[in-house]
Write an enzyme that holds these catalytic residues in place. Sequence first.
Site, PDB file in Angstrom:
ATOM      1  N   GLY A  46       0.838  -1.184   0.000  1.00 54.95           N
ATOM      2  CA  GLY A  46       0.000   0.000   0.000  1.00 54.95           C
ATOM      3  C   GLY A  46       0.877   1.239   0.000  1.00 54.95           C
ATOM      4  O   GLY A  46       2.035   1.194   0.442  1.00 54.95           O
TER       5      GLY A  46
ATOM      6  N   GLN B  98       3.103   9.987   0.924  1.00 57.54           N
ATOM      7  CA  GLN B  98       4.373   9.255   1.026  1.00 57.54           C
ATOM      8  C   GLN B  98       5.280   9.494  -0.181  1.00 57.54           C
ATOM      9  O   GLN B  98       6.456   9.134  -0.149  1.00 57.54           O
ATOM     10  CB  GLN B  98       4.124   7.751   1.176  1.00 57.54           C
ATOM     11  CG  GLN B  98       3.475   7.377   2.506  1.00 57.54           C
ATOM     12  CD  GLN B  98       3.326   5.877   2.617  1.00 57.54           C
ATOM     13  OE1 GLN B  98       2.343   5.318   2.144  1.00 57.54           O
ATOM     14  NE2 GLN B  98       4.296   5.218   3.232  1.00 57.54           N
TER      15      GLN B  98
ATOM     16  N   CYS C  37       6.193   0.585   7.916  1.00 58.40           N
ATOM     17  CA  CYS C  37       5.780   1.639   6.980  1.00 58.40           C
ATOM     18  C   CYS C  37       6.976   2.068   6.150  1.00 58.40           C
ATOM     19  O   CYS C  37       8.068   2.255   6.694  1.00 58.40           O
ATOM     20  CB  CYS C  37       5.235   2.826   7.770  1.00 58.40           C
ATOM     21  SG  CYS C  37       4.728   4.204   6.734  1.00 58.40           S
ATOM     22  N   LEU C  38       6.760   2.241   4.848  1.00 63.10           N
ATOM     23  CA  LEU C  38       7.849   2.659   3.965  1.00 63.10           C
ATOM     24  C   LEU C  38       8.387   4.037   4.347  1.00 63.10           C
ATOM     25  O   LEU C  38       9.528   4.362   4.030  1.00 63.10           O
ATOM     26  CB  LEU C  38       7.355   2.673   2.507  1.00 63.10           C
ATOM     27  CG  LEU C  38       6.952   1.304   1.947  1.00 63.10           C
ATOM     28  CD1 LEU C  38       6.193   1.457   0.643  1.00 63.10           C
ATOM     29  CD2 LEU C  38       8.181   0.427   1.744  1.00 63.10           C
TER      30      LEU C  38
ATOM     31  N   HIS D 148      -4.388   1.933   7.643  1.00 67.44           N
ATOM     32  CA  HIS D 148      -3.045   2.522   7.684  1.00 67.44           C
ATOM     33  C   HIS D 148      -2.897   3.613   6.608  1.00 67.44           C
ATOM     34  O   HIS D 148      -2.398   4.706   6.886  1.00 67.44           O
ATOM     35  CB  HIS D 148      -2.020   1.395   7.485  1.00 67.44           C
ATOM     36  CG  HIS D 148      -0.590   1.827   7.491  1.00 67.44           C
ATOM     37  ND1 HIS D 148       0.318   1.388   8.428  1.00 67.44           N
ATOM     38  CD2 HIS D 148       0.115   2.645   6.656  1.00 67.44           C
ATOM     39  CE1 HIS D 148       1.506   1.925   8.173  1.00 67.44           C
ATOM     40  NE2 HIS D 148       1.410   2.689   7.095  1.00 67.44           N
ATOM     41  N   GLU D 149      -3.352   3.312   5.375  1.00 69.55           N
ATOM     42  CA  GLU D 149      -3.184   4.278   4.274  1.00 69.55           C
ATOM     43  C   GLU D 149      -4.057   5.509   4.474  1.00 69.55           C
ATOM     44  O   GLU D 149      -3.627   6.639   4.206  1.00 69.55           O
ATOM     45  CB  GLU D 149      -3.502   3.638   2.918  1.00 69.55           C
ATOM     46  CG  GLU D 149      -2.631   2.455   2.522  1.00 69.55           C
ATOM     47  CD  GLU D 149      -1.141   2.662   2.716  1.00 69.55           C
ATOM     48  OE1 GLU D 149      -0.662   3.815   2.674  1.00 69.55           O
ATOM     49  OE2 GLU D 149      -0.450   1.662   2.942  1.00 69.55           O
TER      50      GLU D 149
ATOM     51  N   HIS E  98      -2.573   7.947   6.713  1.00 66.34           N
ATOM     52  CA  HIS E  98      -1.545   8.788   6.086  1.00 66.34           C
ATOM     53  C   HIS E  98      -2.156  10.069   5.505  1.00 66.34           C
ATOM     54  O   HIS E  98      -1.505  11.118   5.468  1.00 66.34           O
ATOM     55  CB  HIS E  98      -0.845   8.028   4.953  1.00 66.34           C
ATOM     56  CG  HIS E  98       0.317   7.183   5.394  1.00 66.34           C
ATOM     57  ND1 HIS E  98       1.389   7.679   6.093  1.00 66.34           N
ATOM     58  CD2 HIS E  98       0.583   5.857   5.207  1.00 66.34           C
ATOM     59  CE1 HIS E  98       2.269   6.702   6.321  1.00 66.34           C
ATOM     60  NE2 HIS E  98       1.799   5.583   5.803  1.00 66.34           N
TER      61      HIS E  98
END
Length: 170
Positions: free
Chosen positions: A46, A51, A98-99, A140-141, A144
């Site tokens: 995702g 991000q 998380c990236l 989670h997304e 963000h």
Amino acid sequence: MALLEIVTLPDPVLRRKARPVTDFGPSLQTLADDMIETMRQAPGVGLAAPQVGESIRLIVVEYPLDDEKEDAPKKLFVIANPEIREISAETEMGVEGCLSLPGLQGEVDRALEVRVTGRTRRGQPIKIKAKGWLARIFQHEIDHLDGVVFTDRATKVWKPAPDEPVLDNV
Ligand code: NI
């Protein structure tokens, strides 16, 4: 298509409330394609537009609809203006990475099931029912897009040891 740079904390774009998508034209299509490529290359399951430094409400997710079935095919979602409409009272603890927060993992309690509404990349209304990991990824997304990262919600955060299993990053 192009690979985009994934921004990491403390970049302020990750703490901003992203603005809704209103224009579904070519620049959104390019951004969506680039985000898909960037997510796959990372690799991740995702990615939210903040991000990659774009403060707009767009997410891409690639994960099976039903991961309880073996060999369930992955499904690609590109969702503009996603909103969680219904949320199960039942929650589940899970370990997330998380990236945008490389080298950290945390235990986060999330709703087991969610119903998400939004728009497709072409602006058509879309509704998705998700449970388990897919529901977790959406939560989670969408966080963000509101400037929230998993460590804000985690009950425990740690740096994984080199021999800890690698997680699906989001
Ligand atoms: Ni993330």
